[in-house]
Design an enzyme around this catalytic site. Structure first.
Site, PDB file in Angstrom:
ATOM      1  N   GLY A 147      37.072  45.003  58.642  1.00 61.69           N
ATOM      2  CA  GLY A 147      36.595  45.769  59.774  1.00 61.69           C
ATOM      3  C   GLY A 147      37.629  46.835  60.133  1.00 61.69           C
ATOM      4  N   HIS A 180      53.901  18.678  28.291  1.00 63.73           N
ATOM      5  CA  HIS A 180      54.320  18.878  26.893  1.00 63.73           C
ATOM      6  C   HIS A 180      53.901  20.252  26.367  1.00 63.73           C
ATOM      7  CE1 HIS A 180      54.395  14.435  26.942  1.00 63.73           C
ATOM      8  NE2 HIS A 180      53.120  14.476  27.267  1.00 63.73           N
TER       9      HIS A 180
END
Length: 405
Positions: A142, A316
């Protein structure tokens, strides 16, 4: 002389749909920034500015807010709650707190970031007052039109905004605002809009404007990265965990209690690592990374400029770059996230421009990856998704989707 403003109403009832899937299981204001809910950052800034009592308007996910903040005594403030059961607009949210403030008060949206200095400065403005901020993309907000220090008009979102100044979602009111709210009706969107109540002040020429310098709106998941850059640049280094021999730490790094940094790991600040984590051996954590509590960042894992929420395991041979990862996720060995397009253009997520040339993925809570998955730039993976081994993930996926190659 005007009495100091010591009470604040915080609007925190909304779900934050633009933040999906991170709001699947938490309200938007409870999304962590530098390992603290964004709402806590705002409350602490308000406290530093002289606000002593906060009334939080809750709704979606209210229990998480109540349980975390309680009565406010843990952080040295007084907190009360009021419930907005239906999302019927900002004026309706404010009306739900009628009778809980005793005089002039500050009102703020709970999903923004603002410095203590500017809150204090704003609270010294004549009342009523509206905080505004300048932006490069006013079409998303706005828009506010000013003449001198007075607001002369408010415009809804427009493709051709007449100003770069926007409504920043912070206000100074007297108790009179509640009388004005009673006089407005439903808007075209079926909500009670606070801007409708402000039009009377504007027509009278009595609504003052205050231009903010530090305001930040955290509207989309990728905005979390920008917010972290802000907070981590102000981080204080501390080590409350255990750092084994052979670890290299450079720059400002904060390590929480119970966390173990295993040998061979290399950590570049600014970054923050929460409580009870395991990092390494041989992990590489690059600047502006935030890792929540009880996470596992394992062997040969590289994480760069990313946010990892609590209880996520990346154990990993993984690479995570410029991404936001929810809580309780598990990455199979070798799963990686791409963060740069070959044409070096700005990344879009679901057709929405992120404004970032480097951006990886948004991943919700409790997402499980098989081994060796590849996640493309700009992907959004809903909470609870299951991804089969060796899958290529690209695009937007709803919660609980099963993804296979």
């Amino acid at each position: 002389m005007m009495e100091p403003v010591t009470e604040c109403i915080l609007l925190a009832a909304g779900e934050g749909k633009r933040m999906r899937p991170l709001t699947t299981s938490r309200p938007k204001v409870m999304i962590p920034l530098a390992n603290r809910p964004m709402l806590e950052h705002l409350i602490l800034a308000g406290k530093e500015a002289g606000i002593q009592r906060f009334i939080i308007v809750v709704g979606y996910g209210e229990q998480a807010i109540r349980e975390y903040f309680g009565d406010g005594s843990r952080i040295g403030v007084e907190i009360d709650y009021v419930v907005q059961r239906k999302q019927l607009g900002t004026a309706d949210a404010l009306r739900s707190a009628e009778g809980l403030v005793s005089g002039n008060f500050l009102m703020m949206n709970g999903d923004m970031l603002l410095s203590a200095d500017e809150i204090a400065e704003f609270c010294r403005m004549p009342i009523p007052a509206l905080a505004v901020s300048e932006t490069d993309h006013p079409e998303d907000y706005g828009v506010v039109l000013l003449e001198g220090d007075r607001v002369v008009n408010l415009e809804e979102k427009s493709k051709n905004p007449k100003s770069r100044l926007i409504n920043a979602g912070a206000y100074l009111f007297s108790l009179e605002i509640f009388e004005r709210i009673q006089m407005i009706g439903l808007s075209r969107r079926g909500e009670y809009e606070l801007t409708d109540a402000l039009m009377g002040y504007i027509n009278e020429g009595s609504l003052f404007a205050f231009c903010l310098r530090s305001w930040m709106d955290v509207g989309y998941p990728w905005d979390i990265l920008a917010a972290h850059e802000l907070f981590l640049d102000a981080l204080q280094a501390e080590n409350l965990g255990t750092v084994e021999e052979g670890v290299v730490i450079k720059g400002t790094v904060a390590i929480g209690e119970g966390t173990i940094i295993r040998s061979g790991s290399y950590i570049e600040g600014p970054c923050i690592i929460g409580k009870d984590c395991i990092v390494g051996p041989h992990a590489y954590i690059r600047p502006r990374t935030s890792i929540g509590d009880m996470c596992h960042i394992g062997n040969a894992v590289e994480i760069k400029n990313s946010v990892i929420l609590n209880k996520t395991k990346i154990p990993h041979f993984n690479y995570i770059g410029d991404s936001v990862i929810g809580s309780g996720c598990n990455f199979g060995a070798g799963t990686k996230i791409a963060n740069l397009r070959h044409d070096y253009t700005v990344v879009h997520v679901g057709g929405i421009r992120t404004g970032r040339k480097k951006f990886g993925a948004v991943i919700g809570d409790n997402v499980l990856f098989g081994i060796n998955c590849s996640v493309n730039t700009g992907s959004l993976i809903g909470s609870g998704c299951r991804i089969a081994p060796h899958s290529f993930v690209d695009g937007v996926y709803d919660d609980e989707t099963i993804i296979s190659r």
